[in-house]
Each structure stands twice: as C-alpha cells, then as structure tokens.
Design a protein around this motif. Structure first.
Motif, PDB file in Angstrom:
ATOM      1  N   ALA A 311     -12.008   7.220 -26.531  1.00 24.39           N
ATOM      2  CA  ALA A 311     -11.429   5.934 -25.612  1.00 24.39           C
ATOM      3  C   ALA A 311     -11.840   4.550 -25.946  1.00 24.39           C
ATOM      4  O   ALA A 311     -10.856   3.715 -25.866  1.00 24.39           O
ATOM      5  CB  ALA A 311     -11.931   6.092 -24.233  1.00 24.39           C
ATOM      6  N   PRO A 312     -12.652   4.275 -26.601  1.00 17.29           N
ATOM      7  CA  PRO A 312     -13.050   2.815 -26.985  1.00 17.29           C
ATOM      8  C   PRO A 312     -12.058   2.525 -28.377  1.00 17.29           C
ATOM      9  O   PRO A 312     -11.672   1.277 -28.561  1.00 17.29           O
ATOM     10  CB  PRO A 312     -14.598   2.762 -27.461  1.00 17.29           C
ATOM     11  CG  PRO A 312     -15.033   3.869 -26.673  1.00 17.29           C
ATOM     12  CD  PRO A 312     -14.256   4.688 -26.556  1.00 17.29           C
ATOM     13  N   LEU A 313     -11.974   3.644 -28.934  1.00 16.77           N
ATOM     14  CA  LEU A 313     -10.822   3.278 -30.319  1.00 16.77           C
ATOM     15  C   LEU A 313      -9.671   3.051 -30.050  1.00 16.77           C
ATOM     16  O   LEU A 313      -8.911   2.237 -30.419  1.00 16.77           O
ATOM     17  CB  LEU A 313     -11.120   4.817 -31.144  1.00 16.77           C
ATOM     18  CG  LEU A 313     -10.372   4.485 -32.348  1.00 16.77           C
ATOM     19  CD1 LEU A 313     -10.610   3.313 -33.383  1.00 16.77           C
ATOM     20  CD2 LEU A 313     -10.466   5.931 -33.309  1.00 16.77           C
ATOM     21  N   LEU A 314      -9.158   3.824 -29.017  1.00 16.92           N
ATOM     22  CA  LEU A 314      -7.929   3.463 -28.313  1.00 16.92           C
ATOM     23  C   LEU A 314      -7.687   1.891 -27.893  1.00 16.92           C
ATOM     24  O   LEU A 314      -6.732   1.222 -28.017  1.00 16.92           O
ATOM     25  CB  LEU A 314      -7.600   4.487 -27.239  1.00 16.92           C
ATOM     26  CG  LEU A 314      -6.170   4.306 -26.614  1.00 16.92           C
ATOM     27  CD1 LEU A 314      -4.735   4.149 -27.462  1.00 16.92           C
ATOM     28  CD2 LEU A 314      -5.903   5.296 -25.336  1.00 16.92           C
ATOM     29  N   ASP A 315      -8.966   1.470 -27.091  1.00 22.23           N
ATOM     30  CA  ASP A 315      -8.967   0.145 -26.789  1.00 22.23           C
ATOM     31  C   ASP A 315      -8.470  -0.709 -27.740  1.00 22.23           C
ATOM     32  O   ASP A 315      -8.030  -2.002 -27.659  1.00 22.23           O
ATOM     33  CB  ASP A 315     -10.052  -0.076 -25.884  1.00 22.23           C
ATOM     34  CG  ASP A 315     -10.187   0.786 -24.523  1.00 22.23           C
ATOM     35  OD1 ASP A 315      -8.951   1.029 -24.021  1.00 22.23           O
ATOM     36  OD2 ASP A 315     -11.212   1.028 -23.933  1.00 22.23           O
ATOM     37  N   LEU A 316      -9.555  -0.568 -29.034  1.00 23.20           N
ATOM     38  CA  LEU A 316      -9.278  -1.362 -30.145  1.00 23.20           C
ATOM     39  C   LEU A 316      -8.112  -1.512 -30.781  1.00 23.20           C
ATOM     40  O   LEU A 316      -7.682  -2.372 -31.056  1.00 23.20           O
ATOM     41  CB  LEU A 316     -10.326  -0.840 -31.027  1.00 23.20           C
ATOM     42  CG  LEU A 316     -10.853  -1.765 -32.084  1.00 23.20           C
ATOM     43  CD1 LEU A 316     -11.497  -3.153 -31.406  1.00 23.20           C
ATOM     44  CD2 LEU A 316     -11.855  -1.155 -33.294  1.00 23.20           C
ATOM     45  N   ALA A 317      -7.261  -0.269 -30.726  1.00 25.61           N
ATOM     46  CA  ALA A 317      -6.025  -0.300 -31.271  1.00 25.61           C
ATOM     47  C   ALA A 317      -5.149  -1.032 -30.361  1.00 25.61           C
ATOM     48  O   ALA A 317      -4.167  -1.733 -31.058  1.00 25.61           O
ATOM     49  CB  ALA A 317      -5.526   1.130 -31.402  1.00 25.61           C
ATOM     50  N   LEU A 329       0.858  -0.800 -26.669  1.00 23.09           N
ATOM     51  CA  LEU A 329       0.847   0.142 -27.606  1.00 23.09           C
ATOM     52  C   LEU A 329       0.713   1.638 -26.699  1.00 23.09           C
ATOM     53  O   LEU A 329      -0.276   2.001 -26.355  1.00 23.09           O
ATOM     54  CB  LEU A 329      -0.439   0.165 -28.273  1.00 23.09           C
ATOM     55  CG  LEU A 329      -0.458   1.338 -29.667  1.00 23.09           C
ATOM     56  CD1 LEU A 329       0.510   1.231 -30.661  1.00 23.09           C
ATOM     57  CD2 LEU A 329      -1.793   1.177 -30.333  1.00 23.09           C
ATOM     58  N   PRO A 330       1.776   2.366 -26.410  1.00 25.94           N
ATOM     59  CA  PRO A 330       2.096   3.424 -25.683  1.00 25.94           C
ATOM     60  C   PRO A 330       1.123   4.711 -26.164  1.00 25.94           C
ATOM     61  O   PRO A 330       0.941   4.589 -27.310  1.00 25.94           O
ATOM     62  CB  PRO A 330       3.376   3.716 -25.428  1.00 25.94           C
ATOM     63  CG  PRO A 330       4.222   3.161 -26.477  1.00 25.94           C
ATOM     64  CD  PRO A 330       3.275   2.119 -27.032  1.00 25.94           C
ATOM     65  N   THR A 331       0.767   5.709 -25.269  1.00 25.64           N
ATOM     66  CA  THR A 331       0.202   6.891 -25.743  1.00 25.64           C
ATOM     67  C   THR A 331       1.141   8.115 -25.342  1.00 25.64           C
ATOM     68  O   THR A 331       1.992   7.772 -24.347  1.00 25.64           O
ATOM     69  CB  THR A 331      -1.059   7.206 -25.147  1.00 25.64           C
ATOM     70  OG1 THR A 331      -1.165   6.967 -23.606  1.00 25.64           O
ATOM     71  CG2 THR A 331      -1.953   6.047 -25.785  1.00 25.64           C
ATOM     72  N   ALA A 332       0.691   8.942 -26.076  1.00 24.28           N
ATOM     73  CA  ALA A 332       1.586  10.413 -25.667  1.00 24.28           C
ATOM     74  C   ALA A 332       0.843  11.434 -25.735  1.00 24.28           C
ATOM     75  O   ALA A 332       0.060  11.825 -26.816  1.00 24.28           O
ATOM     76  CB  ALA A 332       2.870  10.471 -26.317  1.00 24.28           C
ATOM     77  N   LEU A 379      -0.822  -2.333 -38.332  1.00 25.68           N
ATOM     78  CA  LEU A 379      -1.516  -1.914 -37.115  1.00 25.68           C
ATOM     79  C   LEU A 379      -2.810  -0.998 -37.779  1.00 25.68           C
ATOM     80  O   LEU A 379      -4.010  -1.386 -37.234  1.00 25.68           O
ATOM     81  CB  LEU A 379      -0.837  -1.027 -36.405  1.00 25.68           C
ATOM     82  CG  LEU A 379      -1.593  -0.265 -35.177  1.00 25.68           C
ATOM     83  CD1 LEU A 379      -2.026  -1.200 -34.167  1.00 25.68           C
ATOM     84  CD2 LEU A 379      -0.756   0.893 -34.717  1.00 25.68           C
ATOM     85  N   VAL A 380      -2.794  -0.340 -38.642  1.00 28.64           N
ATOM     86  CA  VAL A 380      -3.818   0.096 -39.393  1.00 28.64           C
ATOM     87  C   VAL A 380      -4.686  -0.612 -39.987  1.00 28.64           C
ATOM     88  O   VAL A 380      -5.993  -0.559 -39.902  1.00 28.64           O
ATOM     89  CB  VAL A 380      -3.491   1.601 -40.238  1.00 28.64           C
ATOM     90  CG1 VAL A 380      -4.401   2.434 -40.903  1.00 28.64           C
ATOM     91  CG2 VAL A 380      -2.656   2.738 -39.409  1.00 28.64           C
ATOM     92  N   ALA A 381      -4.011  -1.417 -40.881  1.00 30.69           N
ATOM     93  CA  ALA A 381      -4.987  -2.645 -41.599  1.00 30.69           C
ATOM     94  C   ALA A 381      -5.855  -3.238 -40.582  1.00 30.69           C
ATOM     95  O   ALA A 381      -7.242  -3.519 -40.906  1.00 30.69           O
ATOM     96  CB  ALA A 381      -3.912  -3.433 -42.354  1.00 30.69           C
ATOM     97  N   GLY A 382      -5.194  -3.662 -39.657  1.00 33.14           N
ATOM     98  CA  GLY A 382      -5.942  -4.534 -38.475  1.00 33.14           C
ATOM     99  C   GLY A 382      -7.212  -3.609 -37.927  1.00 33.14           C
ATOM    100  O   GLY A 382      -8.110  -4.210 -37.611  1.00 33.14           O
ATOM    101  N   LEU A 383      -6.983  -2.566 -37.614  1.00 30.02           N
ATOM    102  CA  LEU A 383      -8.005  -1.529 -37.115  1.00 30.02           C
ATOM    103  C   LEU A 383      -9.022  -1.648 -38.280  1.00 30.02           C
ATOM    104  O   LEU A 383     -10.188  -1.422 -37.794  1.00 30.02           O
ATOM    105  CB  LEU A 383      -7.277  -0.332 -36.740  1.00 30.02           C
ATOM    106  CG  LEU A 383      -7.017   0.149 -35.238  1.00 30.02           C
ATOM    107  CD1 LEU A 383      -6.439   1.318 -35.201  1.00 30.02           C
ATOM    108  CD2 LEU A 383      -8.376   0.042 -34.581  1.00 30.02           C
TER     109      LEU A 383
END
Length: 393
Positions: A311-317, A329-332, A379-383
């Motif tokens: 969950a914190p990783l999703l918040d960061l993304a 940033l939607p989830t599925a 997005l991945v680079a920013g993460l």
C-alpha cells in the motif's frame, strides 16, 4: 520556476522516446517463444547486450540455468543511495518461432493514435526496454538512485517453473519489487488471480464395445461426468473460473475406453476459494465404481492482493504520477497471473503492471501506444528516485 525532478525526467523521456522505441522493436524482432530454447538463449543475450549498451556492465550478474525452460538472468547495478529495487520481467512470449513473418499489424485507432504491433510487444518486451531506460534516465538526472537488480526470466508464460525460487530470492533481498508487465489500460495491477493447471487422470476397464460392452467401464464417460461436475464448482461471483481446455482418451472407437485425461485451468481470487475448490474437486464422484479418478492439484501461482506492505508503494507511485501531471494513477484487479503473485504471497511490497499501455495480450495484433512510452518510462524512473531510501510502511 525550476521543474520538479519528476517533470524533468518525463521531459527527458520524451526527448529520447524514439531511442526507447528502437530498443523495443529490437527485442520484438527476435522471437522468443517459451519452448524454443535456442531462440530464448539468443533473446536472453540480446537483452543483456541492450542493458550493457544503455547502462554499462553490471556490478554483479548471474545466469540461472532453466533446464527445459529459458534461463533467468539477474543484473545488479549498485546505486548511490541505500535503497534496493528489483525490476522483474520475462522475455519469453506465447508466440512460436515463425509468427513474426505472418504478423498482421492492426489499423490505427479511431482517434488517430499510432500503434506498434508485434509478437510479445505488449506482453512484455516494451516493459523490458522501458525498465532499462528508467534506470538510465534516473542515473543521468543526477538524483540519488537505489541499487537496482534486473531479473529477466524466460519461462513466465509457462508458469515460471524454474525461475520462481530466483524471483523469491531476489524479492527478499530488495526493499520493493516492480514488475514490468503491461498495464491494464494504463492502470497498475494490484490484484491478480491465483492459477492452477490440474491434471485429471481416469482409469477404466477396457472391453470390446460390440461383443461385451457390459464388461467395460468407460474412462471417457467417467471423465465427462467429472468435467461437468467440475464446471459446477466454479463461482464467477467470487472470481472463480474453471475451464477444461484439453481432453484425451481411448484407443479405438470399438473399445470401451480404458483411460482418459483432462487438463483443467482454474482461477481463484482468494486463498479461501482455492481451499474450497481443492475440497470440492476431490469430492466429485462418478457413477461407475470400477473407474478410478486421480486429480493432481497443481497450483501454479497464489492469489495476489494489495497487501499491507504494498500500500505505501502504491501511494508513492501515485505521488510520482501526480507530479507528471496525471490526474490519477488507477488500479485494477485482473484475471491473469504474473510473477508478482509470488512476491505478494511472501508479504513483500510489489506493484505489477508498470510497463506498456496497449492491448491484446496473447492475441494476434497485440499492440502498444508509442505515445505512452515516455510517461511510463518516467513513472518507473521517478519511483526509482523516490526509492533511493528504503520504503517505510
């Protein structure tokens, strides 16, 4: 006003988008069907060469032999900060060698957007190239970056039979794992079904179908009863599907079948459903007591849900996506499984679907939208930049 680091990464990704696309197409032009070991070996080496070309030689690398499956390659690039991120992706595809020659390219979208198409471009060679470029962009930006371990496996499409222990080992050593599978129409995948391929073996009694049919006990008839009963165990409202995809049996039309087999694909959304399916399939009876039914419960991947660690990783993304200018940033949750299932089952932080935006996985004409490549790469680079320090839940 000085642009934010994420905005600068996104702009830089746009500047080099043609180079990223070139790398994607380079990977796609070499076919890597899951069962073609020589082609997989060449594809593995091509992927390594691409990583070295864009990032330099890794500080640590290891090739894990796959035996009858494609090898797993791990490449570790030491960072400038304490964090450690695993970027996971598979280079095998469902397409047999020779598919590319007859590939039919889809038409442009109704909205005029360009498409790039080819076997495995969506699932998931675009994600592989984007992952390599994400580290390149993050390093070149000058921000602190974590240590990154790339894991490229050649057997995901057939169940990650040899690579699973390597995936689990790498995930345990990393702070977080990002799986470069394609998105769900731009959404991050936080839920995936667990999967099983059950083999059902039925043994009957052979007899002459005309002279003494009463002496026989048909394995095919019994298997038909089992298949119908198994279909009734499905619970679509709970996300549980059961599909008998392959059946074999018998020796001749005038012989009561003494054997029959079936391969059954099972998808479940929870451990509770997995337990229920196990019990109910074992409880199925067939009408002829002379027939023996054996069910091999081969669960391949456990169900994946958004665990507390993720969950914190999703918040960061989502924070990174907002800094890119995205509204959300939607989830599925999806029916297919991936190597992220293994990581989530360990209770470790993982996000899946960090790769391509497009459609048509496993279908003729699968494609990606090239105009999304820069934003997904950034997005991945920013993460990676945000994960320079270990993620705290």
């Amino acid at each position: 006003m000085t642009a934010s680091p994420v905005a600068a990464l996104t702009a830089r990704a746009q500047d080099v988008s043609s180079e990223i696309v070139t790398d994607i197409l380079t990977l796609v032009r070499h076919e890597t069907g899951s069962y073609d070991l020589p082609a997989l070996a060449t594809g593995r080496d091509l992927l390594r060469e691409l990583a070295v070309h864009r990032l330099g030689r890794p500080d640590h690398e290891h090739r894990h032999p796959g035996g009858d499956c494609g090898d797993t390659l791990t490449l570790t690039y030491t960072g400038t900060a304490p964090g450690h991120v695993a970027l996971v992706g598979h280079y095998d595809t469902v397409w047999p060698t020779g598919t590319l020659a007859g590939w039919e390219h889809p038409q442009a979208s109704g909205d005029g957007r360009d498409k790039l198409s080819g076997p495995g471009i969506f699932d998931m060679k675009t994600g592989l190239a984007q992952g390599i470029w994400s580290l390149k962009l993050a390093r070149e930006s000058g921000v602190p970056v974590p240590t990154v371990t790339f894991l490229f496996n050649g057997d995901e499409e057939i169940g990650s039979l040899s690579s699973r222990p390597v995936i689990e080992e790498v995930a345990r050593k990393a702070d977080v794992t990002l799986v470069l599978e394609p998105t769900a129409h731009g959404a991050v995948k936080t839920g995936r079904k667990g999967t099983g391929i059950f083999e059902v073996t039925v043994t009957g009694v052979e007899a002459h179908a005309g002279l003494a049919p009463q002496d026989g006990a048909s394995a095919i008839t019994a298997l038909s009863e089992f298949v119908v009963a198994a279909a009734g165990v499905a619970a679509p409202d709970k996300g549980t599907t059961i599909n008998t995809g392959l059946i074999k049996g018998g020796t001749a039309t005038n012989v009561v079948a003494g054997w029959a087999t079936a391969s059954v694909d099972i998808r479940v959304g929870s451990q509770a459903e997995q337990d229920r399916v196990d019990a109910e399939l074992d409880a199925i009876d067939v009408s002829d007591p002379r027939v023996r039914v054996k069910v091999d419960h081969a669960w391949n991947r456990p169900p994946m849900t958004l665990n507390a660690a993720s969950a914190p990783l999703l918040d960061l993304a989502r924070q990174v996506a907002r800094e890119q200018g995205r509204q959300e940033l939607p989830t599925a949750a999806v029916g297919g499984a991936s190597d992220a299932n293994f990581v989530a089952a360990l209770g470790l932080p993982v996000l899946c679907g960090m790769g391509a935006v497009g459609d048509g996985a496993h279908a003729q004409g699968e494609f990606v939208y090239p105009d999304t490549v820069p934003a997904q790469t950034a997005l991945v680079a920013g993460l990676l930049a945000r994960l320079a320090d270990p993620l705290r839940g």
